[in-house]
Design a protein around this motif. Structure first.
Motif, PDB file in Angstrom:
ATOM      1  N   SER A   1       0.818  -1.216   0.000  1.00 42.21           N
ATOM      2  CA  SER A   1       0.000   0.000   0.000  1.00 42.21           C
ATOM      3  C   SER A   1       0.852   1.267   0.000  1.00 42.21           C
ATOM      4  N   ALA A   2       2.129   1.134   0.271  1.00 39.45           N
ATOM      5  CA  ALA A   2       2.994   2.316   0.198  1.00 39.45           C
ATOM      6  C   ALA A   2       3.114   2.812  -1.245  1.00 39.45           C
TER       7      ALA A   2
ATOM      8  N   TRP B   1       0.586   2.750  -3.416  1.00 36.76           N
ATOM      9  CA  TRP B   1      -0.688   3.182  -3.977  1.00 36.76           C
ATOM     10  C   TRP B   1      -0.696   4.691  -4.135  1.00 36.76           C
ATOM     11  N   LEU B   2      -1.271   5.163  -5.209  1.00 43.34           N
ATOM     12  CA  LEU B   2      -1.423   6.613  -5.361  1.00 43.34           C
ATOM     13  C   LEU B   2      -2.392   7.093  -4.292  1.00 43.34           C
ATOM     14  N   SER B   3      -2.105   8.266  -3.715  1.00 44.38           N
ATOM     15  CA  SER B   3      -3.020   8.747  -2.676  1.00 44.38           C
ATOM     16  C   SER B   3      -4.312   9.203  -3.341  1.00 44.38           C
ATOM     17  N   THR B   4      -5.412   8.936  -2.688  1.00 41.32           N
ATOM     18  CA  THR B   4      -6.708   9.282  -3.264  1.00 41.32           C
ATOM     19  C   THR B   4      -7.387  10.310  -2.388  1.00 41.32           C
TER      20      THR B   4
ATOM     21  N   GLU C   1     -12.075   6.742  -4.920  1.00 46.87           N
ATOM     22  CA  GLU C   1     -11.153   6.144  -5.885  1.00 46.87           C
ATOM     23  C   GLU C   1     -10.362   7.183  -6.649  1.00 46.87           C
TER      24      GLU C   1
ATOM     25  N   SER D   1      -7.742   9.655  -7.746  1.00 44.92           N
ATOM     26  CA  SER D   1      -6.385  10.087  -7.456  1.00 44.92           C
ATOM     27  C   SER D   1      -6.148  11.421  -8.156  1.00 44.92           C
TER      28      SER D   1
ATOM     29  N   GLY E   1      -3.176   3.353  -9.107  1.00 45.11           N
ATOM     30  CA  GLY E   1      -4.211   4.138  -8.462  1.00 45.11           C
ATOM     31  C   GLY E   1      -5.517   3.393  -8.254  1.00 45.11           C
TER      32      GLY E   1
ATOM     33  N   HIS F   1      -4.315  -1.591  -8.011  1.00 42.22           N
ATOM     34  CA  HIS F   1      -3.191  -1.949  -7.139  1.00 42.22           C
ATOM     35  C   HIS F   1      -2.636  -3.336  -7.423  1.00 42.22           C
TER      36      HIS F   1
END
Ligand SMILES: Nc1ncnc2c1ncn2[C@@H]1O[C@H](COP(=O)(O)OP(=O)(O)OP(=O)(O)O)[C@@H](O)[C@H]1O
Ligand SMILES: [Mg+2]
Lengths: 523, 370
Positions: free
Chosen positions: B199-200, B202-205, B210, B212, B281, B284
């Motif tokens: 999860s590090a 993953w694009l922040s949303t 959903e 991003s 994003g 994952h």
């Protein structure tokens, strides 16, 4: 069929392409339509052919008023137009092109008069190939044209495409034939065939309109001429009227020939050594040709005898099969086209619609495409200025933002010339004055000769013997799959040139060819 | 097709040729786009009525499905990003006269390369760097796929349509192989895809939705950049020349094959980025359905937009809303969610068939109008 045109007008934005034009075209006669480039001749033909709707005025065919909404309407009313730039279907075969765009009525054997009775009645869905082949061959034989139904249209010469189109129109029952500059870019023999076909059609009672810039055509064929100037009828004359009178009507003045002083200088601009070049049907060899700077070499021969191939080989658009090509001393054999461009080769194709200009782009966009060092972003103001300069230099009737397909034929030719870079080592021209009126053609040659004086060597292909004899220093004759060695024009007569084109390449020169002038010697 | 009006002030600041012409045709352009829209809506309304649902209820359900909650609205925008990226890429190829159906495969390959990069680089490098490298890897994968398609077309003389479709199949096949083979989750190989990324990466949303923002921003930049490049650069003009007449362009000194390759490569890069963003994003992980057919949907968007950059954004938003909104149809009205697909397809077909169609295509058409 008798065509009456009453007070027809057509505007394109600020341009009055046709302005209150009235004239009558009689059945069983050939009516000439003359005028300088942009005078409105093609516009009038497009109106008669249903491609354009007039803004004002009326048309009557055989006394009946007609409204034409499409070319199909015009054909149904009996009018067939042979357009200045052939509108055919290059990827198809001759036979398919003959069959295509056939209105349902004609396909089913109704409506239009069938020239071969009993043809194609069963045809509804399927293409009546066999019947069409017979009809095509019979029609061709009747007019002395030789056609191969299975050849690809893309491979035909302009003259052959035109013959095909003519036959197609006739098979669809055209009773009036309008021909827009039919003799530009076709060979002498093809022109003979066309003229005898037209004379025969005239006897059959068809109305024929001939647009041409060649006074010799007009004098040979026409019974009456109308001259347009800036969209208006400038005058009419019964033939024979005399060339001087026609020129005066067209341009309002008499014309002088440009002076032809020798322009050849020192240094070799183009050297060909033992080159072989060709395409799917020709395989030509040229032992040796050295063209000096400023020299003018004419390429004579029937259309499609290989002149175009030589020009394209020198331009770098066609790879030579053997031998060497050097421009300005640099060996370019096998190099890609951009290398030829960098070496200063410029090429002007005859088919301006498909190869020379890009329909859909404006004059200024063409100028931008040709920019020598373009950078990343378009610079609209600079481009506009460059386009304005080009338009002025070549007297193009158009504006920087005019799309090239909206220019008249002659002006498209000028645009093409305007796009050639300024300082060329070698200029390769296919039919450089095709579609130009007499005054413009002479004027363009003045421009070309000025380039020669500045050192540009010039190779040009032409189907007009006069042009070849007047402007060339030496001439190569293409005939029967062979190329003659260069012949100095001093050793040529019109008659001998004609015979060489006809195939007598090997006839010895009347005098031993050792001319005195350096320009004319073969190094 | 009368030329621009005579009284157009000649002194007005000249815009670049391409841009000026695009705006001159504006009002007629809009009308010509709206007519098929109305027709398509009427057609689908009729279809709904035939299926026993009131068209108004369907419209309401669609609206509700797309914008009923913040979550759903965010999803619409999240779907918009890959559509804009792929659409921008397609604007390049269409401008060069190419019917490029290979976007789908480029997007898939972008996703694949991004996943591969993540697997190879994490956790050896810092997360931010890995994410950036994943996006770059996605772009590279897309470029590779685009260039291959382009080479098939320009060198191998394969129609770009078949080249693109073929490359789509290959890309899909490779993904299936990886998901069920070397990259399968320990123990279970399924259509659900590979092991999720850490999860590090993953694009922040935005607030648990959903969406991003980074992806959407990137997509918007891509579209603006595309409009600028196509409208205002020499490269854009050369592409147009090639699209209108490759033969004449070549004689005028435009290296047609090279420009076509460039168009393929650029479209590949943009679609590849879209694929990478789908992995980083949205999903994952890499899964067989990673494209969700967004590449093909982008094709429809660009066709409907008449290849105009300015129209791509609103149409993409509309299509994205339809896609998301239709997901609720089965629950609320008992209708298939593929109804939105029918609407999209009909819309494009009508736009292409429409008699008001703007003059698009490979040029060479009849210049005059009777
Ligand atoms: N589709 C068009 N849009 C705008 N202007 C046009 C269009 N067609 C023709 N014109 C303009 O109308 C005028 C007449 O053109 P036309 O083609 O009839 O000339 P022409 O007499 O056939 O000339 P040429 O001898 O050069 O073929 C020209 O100024 C031309 O630029
Ligand atoms: Mg004309």
């Amino acid at each position: 069929m008798r065509i009456e045109i009453e007070r027809v007008a057509k505007r394109f934005g600020p341009v009055n392409a046709n302005d209150d034009v009235s004239l009558t075209i009689q059945a069983g006669a050939v009516h000439g339509l003359l005028g300088e480039n942009g005078a409105g001749k093609s516009t009038l033909l497009r109106i008669l052919g249903g491609l354009l709707r007039p803004d004002a005025g009326r048309l009557r065919f055989d006394g009946r008023p007609v409204a034409l909404d499409s070319p199909a309407d015009a054909l149904a009313a009996g009018v067939g137009v042979l357009h200045q730039e052939p509108l055919d279907f290059p990827p198809l075969t001759v036979l398919e092109s003959f069959l295509v765009a056939r209105p349902r009525a004609a396909r089913a054997g109704g409506g239009a008069r069938a020239l071969l009775p009993g043809r194609g009645r069963a045809a509804g869905v399927f293409l009546p190939r066999r019947a069409a082949r017979e009809e095509l061959l019979a029609l061709a034989a009747r007019f002395g044209f030789s056609v191969d139904p299975d050849e690809q249209v893309a491979r035909l010469t302009l003259g052959e495409r035109q013959q095909l189109e003519l036959l197609r129109l006739l098979s669809l029952g055209a009773r009036a034939l309008l021909l827009d500059e039919p003799t530009t870019g076709i060979s002498g023999a093809q022109q003979e065939a066309l003229f005898s076909a037209l004379r025969r059609l005239k006897q059959d009672g068809k109305a024929i309109v001939l647009v041409s810039h060649k006074l010799s055509d007009v004098e040979a064929l026409c019974d009456r001429v109308t001259v347009l100037r800036q969209g208006k009828v400038a005058g009419e004359a019964e033939m024979p009227a005399g060339a001087a009178r026609l020129v005066a009507l067209m341009f309002g003045k008499a014309l002088a020939l440009p002076e032809r002083l020798p322009t050849a200088g020192d240094g070799v601009a183009l050297a060909l050594e033992d080159v072989g070049f060709g395409d799917h049907r020709l395989d030509l060899r040229l032992a040796r040709l050295a063209v000096r700077r400023g020299e003018v070499i004419g390429l004579a021969g029937l259309e499609g005898s290989g002149q175009r191939l030589l020009l394209r080989a020198c331009a770098g658009l066609l790879r030579v099969r053997r031998g060497r090509v050097a421009i300005g001393g640099a060996d370019l054999t096998g190099r890609p086209y951009p290398a030829f461009l960098r070496a200063g080769a410029g090429y002007l194709p005859a088919d301006r619609r498909r190869e020379g200009l890009i329909a859909g782009l404006s004059i200024e966009e063409h100028v931008a495409l040709r920019a020598p060092r373009p950078g990343v972003f378009l610079r609209p103001r600079e481009i506009r200025r460059a386009a304005e300069r080009a338009i002025e230099a070549l007297r193009i009737h158009g504006r920087p933002e005019t799309p090239v397909e909206a220019l008249s034929g002659g002006n498209q030719q000028r645009a093409q010339l305007a796009l050639l870079p300024g300082d060329l080592a070698l200029l390769l021209l296919e039919q450089p004055t095709r579609g130009l009126d007499i005054a413009s053609a002479r004027w363009v040659w003045e421009q070309l000769l000025a380039r020669c004086r500045a050192g540009t060597a010039l190779l040009f292909a032409s189907s007009e013997l006069d042009e070849l004899m007047r402007y060339s220093d030496r001439i190569l004759v293409f005939s029967g799959g062979r190329v003659s060695p260069p012949v100095s024009v001093a050793d040529l007569t019109l008659d001998r040139l004609g015979r060489m084109i006809g195939g007598e390449l090997d006839e010895p020169a009347p005098a031993p060819a050792e001319p005195a002038a350096p320009a004319r010697s073969d190094p | 097709m009368s030329p621009e009006p005579a009284d157009r002030p000649g002194s007005s600041a000249p815009r670049s040729p391409g841009v000026r012409r695009a705006w001159a045709a504006w009002p007629g352009e809009v009308a010509s786009r709206l007519a098929p829209l109305a027709l398509a809506l009427a057609f689908v309304a009729g279809l709904c009525a035939l299926l026993g649902a009131s068209p108004a209820a369907v419209a309401a359900a669609l609206w509700d499905g797309a914008f009923g909650s913040a979550d759903q609205a965010a999803r619409v925008l999240a779907t918009l990003a890959p559509l804009l990226l792929c659409g921008s890429g397609l604007l390049f190829t269409f401008r060069a006269g190419l019917y490029h159906l290979g976007v789908e495969g480029q997007l898939v390959l972008g996703a694949l390369c991004a996943t591969g990069a993540a697997r190879a680089l994490w956790p050896g490098l810092p997360a931010g760097l890995v994410v950036a490298l994943c996006v770059a890897a996605g772009a590279l994968g897309g470029v590779l796929w685009g260039a291959l398609t382009g080479a098939l077309h320009t060198r191998g003389r394969v129609s770009e349509i078949f080249a693109g479709l073929g490359m789509n199949f290959v890309a899909q096949g490779v993904v299936l192989y990886l998901v069920f083979g070397p990259w399968k989750r320990p123990g279970v190989a399924s259509m659900a895809g590979t092991e999720p990324l850490d999860s590090a990466l993953w694009l922040s949303t935005l607030g648990g939705t959903e969406l991003s923002p980074a992806a959407l921003l990137l997509a918007a930049l891509a579209l603006v950049g595309t409009a600028v490049v196509l409208g205002r650069t020499h490269f854009g003009l050369r592409l147009r020349a090639v699209g209108l007449s490759p033969e004449a362009a070549r004689v005028l000194g435009v290296p047609a094959a090279r420009e076509m390759l460039a168009a393929f490569a650029i479209s590949g890069a943009l679609a590849g980025v879209a694929g990478a963003l789908q992995v980083l994003g949205t999903f994952h992980r890499l899964l067989p359905n990673v494209s969700s057919h967004l590449g093909f949907l982008a094709l429809l968007v660009v066709m409907l937009a008449g290849r105009r950059a300015a129209l791509v954004a609103p149409i993409a938003l509309f299509f994205s809303a339809l896609n998301v909104g239709s997901l609720k149809l089965p629950m609320t009205l008992g209708l298939e969610s593929s109804l939105s697909g029918v609407l999209q397809g009909v819309l494009v077909l009508l736009a292409l068939l429409s008699p008001w169609k703007a003059r698009v295509g490979r040029g060479g058409g009849r210049p005059e109008e009777a």
